[in-house]
Motif scaffolding. Structure first.
Motif, short mmCIF file in Angstrom:
data_model
loop_
_atom_site.label_atom_id
_atom_site.label_comp_id
_atom_site.label_asym_id
_atom_site.label_seq_id
_atom_site.Cartn_x
_atom_site.Cartn_y
_atom_site.Cartn_z
N LYS A 163 0.80 -1.23 0.00
CA LYS A 163 0.00 0.00 0.00
C LYS A 163 0.83 1.28 0.00
O LYS A 163 0.32 2.35 -0.34
CB LYS A 163 -0.91 0.02 1.24
N CYS A 190 4.80 3.29 -8.76
CA CYS A 190 3.88 3.50 -7.64
C CYS A 190 2.49 3.91 -8.12
O CYS A 190 1.47 3.45 -7.60
CB CYS A 190 4.45 4.55 -6.69
N LEU A 191 2.43 4.77 -9.13
CA LEU A 191 1.14 5.17 -9.68
C LEU A 191 0.43 3.98 -10.31
O LEU A 191 -0.78 3.79 -10.13
CB LEU A 191 1.33 6.27 -10.72
N HIS A 193 0.55 0.92 -9.55
CA HIS A 193 0.05 -0.07 -8.58
C HIS A 193 -0.69 0.59 -7.40
O HIS A 193 -0.98 -0.09 -6.42
CB HIS A 193 1.22 -0.91 -8.06
N ASN A 194 -0.98 1.89 -7.53
CA ASN A 194 -1.72 2.61 -6.49
C ASN A 194 -1.02 2.51 -5.12
O ASN A 194 -1.63 2.22 -4.09
CB ASN A 194 -3.15 2.08 -6.38
N ASP A 221 0.64 14.49 -10.98
CA ASP A 221 0.27 13.14 -10.56
C ASP A 221 1.11 12.67 -9.38
O ASP A 221 0.59 12.08 -8.42
CB ASP A 221 0.43 12.15 -11.73
N ASN A 225 0.04 11.98 -5.24
CA ASN A 225 0.25 10.64 -4.71
C ASN A 225 1.45 10.58 -3.77
O ASN A 225 2.09 9.55 -3.62
CB ASN A 225 0.48 9.64 -5.86
#
Length: 389
Positions: A163, A190-191, A193-194, A221, A225
């Motif tokens: 996470k 990272c983006l 895979h959220n 973006d 995040n």
């Protein structure tokens, strides 16, 4: 004004963890402390003056930074890092590690996985494990005497339980300053895979080679995040004032973090920390530029001394921080034997590399933010022991 970084300042009997508690930690009252990451230099004179003014005022009640405090941070980020931020993005914490603890509790659940890149600042592991989360190690790779990220390894280890990632930028202890290309590739993963990016940038002002790029400044973006952890503590030697600034551009994430701070009763700020931070960011740049020149000189001295006098020990390139990553693997010693050699015989206190996790074995981390005479004494102690082998 010119600052005298050669001057030795007595720090014993001041409550200093580095100087007054080394005997309890290392078992030798005469050991030379070159371990914990604070500097043996006085803070910039404008900071000292601001603290004197605050002390003279004589009232030290509950404190929050006023508009001028945020303006000083905004100005510093723009000037030193070319990053335009807004005052409402700035949240406060008594330190980066306490903030990381709150972030882990707020944005993950027990059993979730969190990525870190070993060998890395060891409290990262503690923050994850003590909160019942699982460490996913994405070790750095050595290539041509330099550390790089292993993106293939990272992609292979990511699953639905990952996470969050904690990035050390610049990296402590290996001294890397990540390039735009490296950060973009990491951020894109990272983006995809959220995965929330938490970038610890407490050493961001201490750049000796290359240019630090704040992760959130790369793109909108990335900004939405990410959580950027900053503080004046390493830059201006203010760790004891327990003041950090956590910058969160995303409104929803910022609200969750602020609510968690309030739930932990961490909303109040250190009165002296506020005064020191504002003064440092407004008037400390001249001191910092001189400091970086001095630390670069210390690194060059360290490197040349080891090459000439202690050929069995090598030092990795130091792009950022004031923490030298020293390779003792040629000695063929395990960590207990290395500790016996450096701590017990040479009587110099370093951080052993193994505490930073996988890949740290056989290394020591040396704090070179000290007068050159202290650095030279530490190296001479090591040389004498090495010559006796």
């Amino acid at each position: 004004m010119r600052y005298d970084f050669d001057k030795q300042i007595i720090r014993t009997n001041t409550g200093s963890v580095k100087w007054d508690h080394s005997e309890a930690i290392f078992g030798d009252k005469d050991i030379l402390p070159m371990w914990v990451a604070d500097m043996d230099f006085r803070a910039p004179q404008p900071v000292i003056d601001a603290l004197k003014d605050k002390a003279e005022h004589g009232i030290f009640g509950y404190t929050k930074g006023m508009g001028s405090y945020h303006e000083a941070i905004i100005g510093w980020m723009q000037k030193r890092h070319n990053w335009s931020i807004q005052g409402e993005w700035i949240c406060h914490s008594p330190g980066v590690v306490p903030a990381l603890n709150v972030i882990v509790q707020t944005f993950t659940e027990p059993g979730d996985k969190i990525v870190i890149q070993h060998p890395v600042y060891h409290p990262f592991t503690k923050v994850i494990e003590m909160n019942g989360r699982t460490v996913v190690s994405n070790p750095l790779k050595e290539e041509d005497g330099r550390y790089v990220m292993d993106y293939h390894d990272l992609e292979e280890k990511i699953d639905d339980q990952v996470k969050l990632m904690i990035l050390c930028s610049p990296h402590n202890p290996v001294g890397r300053v990540w390039t735009r290309e490296e950060l973009v590739q990491l951020g894109d993963i990272c983006l995809k895979h959220n995965i929330l990016m938490v970038s610890d940038e407490v050493h961001a002002d201490l750049i000796l080679e290359g240019e630090h790029l704040t992760f959130a400044s790369i793109s909108e973006d990335f900004a939405q995040n990410s959580i950027i952890c900053t503080a004046p503590s390493k830059t201006f030697n203010l760790a004891g004032l327990q003041t950090s600034n956590i910058i969160i551009p995303n409104e929803h994430k910022r609200g969750k973090f602020q609510k968690a701070l309030e739930a932990n009763f961490m909303g109040s700020m250190n009165t002296f920390g506020v005064a020191a931070t504002e003064s440092a960011y407004r008037y400390g740049e001249e001191w910092l530029d001189q400091l970086l020149e001095y630390i670069k000189g210390n690194y060059d001295f360290l490197k040349s001394y080891l090459e000439e006098h202690v050929p069995g020990i090598d030092v990795f390139p130091l792009e950022g921080t004031y923490l030298a990553w020293i390779d003792c693997r040629k000695l063929g010693l395990d960590y207990t034997a290395l500790e016996e050699l450096i701590h017990k015989q040479a009587r110099v206190a370093f951080n052993q590399g193994y505490i930073f996790g996988s890949g740290g074995e056989g290394f020591i981390r040396m704090n070179i933010a000290c007068p050159r005479s202290i650095l030279e004494e530490g190296l001479q102690r090591i040389e004498r022991v090495m010559n006796s082998l």
